[in-house]
Design an enzyme around this catalytic site. Structure first.
Site, PDB file in Angstrom:
ATOM      1  N   GLU A   1      -6.615  37.197  58.321  1.00  0.00           N
ATOM      2  CA  GLU A   1      -6.615  38.637  58.621  1.00  0.00           C
ATOM      3  C   GLU A   1      -5.309  38.981  59.311  1.00  0.00           C
ATOM      4  OE1 GLU A   1      -9.800  39.386  61.449  1.00  0.00           O
ATOM      5  OE2 GLU A   1      -9.349  37.556  62.537  1.00  0.00           O
TER       6      GLU A   1
ATOM      7  N   ARG B   1     -22.202  44.105  68.247  1.00  0.00           N
ATOM      8  CA  ARG B   1     -21.138  43.084  68.250  1.00  0.00           C
ATOM      9  C   ARG B   1     -20.671  42.789  69.679  1.00  0.00           C
ATOM     10  NH1 ARG B   1     -15.985  43.981  64.441  1.00  0.00           N
ATOM     11  NH2 ARG B   1     -15.441  45.408  66.117  1.00  0.00           N
TER      12      ARG B   1
ATOM     13  N   TYR C   1     -14.418  42.733  74.425  1.00  0.00           N
ATOM     14  CA  TYR C   1     -14.223  44.182  74.327  1.00  0.00           C
ATOM     15  C   TYR C   1     -14.637  44.670  72.944  1.00  0.00           C
ATOM     16  CZ  TYR C   1     -10.134  43.965  71.288  1.00  0.00           C
ATOM     17  OH  TYR C   1      -9.315  43.782  70.210  1.00  0.00           O
TER      18      TYR C   1
ATOM     19  N   LYS D   1     -14.977  38.805  70.187  1.00  0.00           N
ATOM     20  CA  LYS D   1     -13.894  39.785  70.339  1.00  0.00           C
ATOM     21  C   LYS D   1     -13.430  39.668  71.792  1.00  0.00           C
ATOM     22  CE  LYS D   1     -12.981  44.387  68.576  1.00  0.00           C
ATOM     23  NZ  LYS D   1     -11.619  44.121  68.196  1.00  0.00           N
TER      24      LYS D   1
HETATM   25  N1  PLP Z   1      -9.739  41.617  62.950  1.00  0.00           N
HETATM   26  C1  PLP Z   1      -9.328  41.617  64.216  1.00  0.00           C
HETATM   27  C2  PLP Z   1      -8.664  40.394  64.765  1.00  0.00           C
HETATM   28  C3  PLP Z   1      -9.508  42.739  65.028  1.00  0.00           C
HETATM   29  O1  PLP Z   1      -9.099  42.721  66.302  1.00  0.00           O
HETATM   30  C4  PLP Z   1     -10.127  43.883  64.482  1.00  0.00           C
HETATM   31  C5  PLP Z   1     -10.329  45.087  65.267  1.00  0.00           C
HETATM   32  O2  PLP Z   1      -9.920  45.199  66.397  1.00  0.00           O
HETATM   33  C6  PLP Z   1     -10.538  43.849  63.138  1.00  0.00           C
HETATM   34  C7  PLP Z   1     -10.335  42.695  62.404  1.00  0.00           C
HETATM   35  C8  PLP Z   1     -11.204  45.042  62.505  1.00  0.00           C
HETATM   36  O3  PLP Z   1     -12.480  45.233  63.034  1.00  0.00           O
HETATM   37  P1  PLP Z   1     -13.207  46.649  63.018  1.00  0.00           P
HETATM   38  O4  PLP Z   1     -13.230  47.118  61.608  1.00  0.00           O
HETATM   39  O5  PLP Z   1     -14.576  46.338  63.518  1.00  0.00           O
HETATM   40  O6  PLP Z   1     -12.434  47.542  63.908  1.00  0.00           O
END
Ligand code: PLP
Length: 286
Positions: free
Chosen positions: A182, A50, A31, A149
């Protein structure tokens, strides 16, 4: 609300997916979350790239030609008369008999949802959020690469649950060697002696699109940047800390494990990057 499902737009009460969908049965799918401002989707191409990378990494062939995606995302907004929107694209392996073999599924299921954005409460941006370093470790990249993702979000959900039980807004996950990675749906940054630090991709994180914008803005504006491996203890010495993702943009962190970061208020570099981010966004919307 109109939802794009497979090959057409349907009313949300008709937007139903089979109980035999492998996304439902096994979390087999991917997703993207996108955000639109004033009717324009920020970083649309990067999100679509992505999405395709995630699809490629799980061997999923997209049932729609590449050229159709931007217009379908835009139509999801216009049909619902949305300007500031939360958009989610989900592509699952599709409906198939019970069994793990993706070959059991004839065609991936595609869903595009666009709904009004529910903003985070403003006080969180003013005061910053509280984080906890959780016991749940981030998926080992060799087992399930965070670069995918994936619909299978249990790793992050377990971490979120643990953080909520600890009374925190979110959890910071460490990798197998105990270094910072993260949060459950956002990337982590901290500032030490004026240098903007963030765990590198090799630590086992999703390469967030907001993270990439923040790194670019920092570099363009002469802010020292370092991507590396950091133990959890590095946060104790941090002067500032913040999170990034598509829907929250830049969110200050006021404490980690109930210990204040700096003086507990959003720091000068966090505020500067937030201003730079908003100016960048304003230029994009011009
Ligand atoms: N890390 C994880 C595990 C995420 O699920 C997300 C966003 O859903 C992010 C980082 C941040 O990504 P983005 O800046 O592309 O939204």
């Amino acid at each position: 609300m109109w939802v794009f499902l497979n090959d057409t737009f349907v009313e949300s009460d008709k937007a139903v997916v089979s109980v035999f969908d492998h996304g439902f049965l096994y979390g087999d799918g991917i997703y993207e979350t996108l955000r639109a401002y004033g009717g324009r989707v920020f970083m649309l191409q990067q999100h679509l790239a992505r999405l395709h990378r995630s699809g490629h990494l799980i061997g999923l062939k997209f049932p729609l030609p590449d050229k159709d995606w931007p217009s379908l995302v835009k139509e999801s907004m216009s049909r619902n008369r949305l300007h500031d929107a939360y958009i989610r694209i989900t592509v699952s392996r599709g409906e198939g008999d019970i069994g793990l073999d993706p070959g059991l599924c004839r065609r991936p299921t595609v869903v595009i949802l666009a709904q009004p954005l529910t903003p985070y409460p403003p006080h969180l941006f003013h005061e910053g959020v509280s984080l906890a370093v959780v016991q749940v470790r981030r998926n080992l990249p060799a087992a399930l690469p965070p670069q995918i993702k994936s619909l299978n979000f249990l790793n992050n959900i377990l971490a979120k649950q643990e953080a909520l039980q600890a009374g925190a807004f979110d959890g910071i996950m460490l990798n197998a060697t105990g270094d910072l990675t993260e949060c459950t749906a956002s990337n982590l940054f901290f500032v030490q002696h004026g240098c903007l630090c963030t765990p590198s991709i090799e630590c086992g994180i999703l390469d967030g699109i907001t993270r990439s914008v923040v790194l670019m803005l920092a570099q363009q504006n002469g802010i020292a940047v370092e991507e590396g491996s950091y133990p959890a203890a590095a946060l104790r010495q941090a002067d500032e800390c913040f999170l990034t993702n598509t829907t929250m943009e830049i969110m200050p962190v006021r404490e980690v494990d109930r210990t204040s970061i700096g003086d507990g208020r959003p720091g000068p570099l966090t505020l500067k990057l937030r201003d730079l981010f908003h100016s960048h966004l304003a230029r994009f919307l011009e």
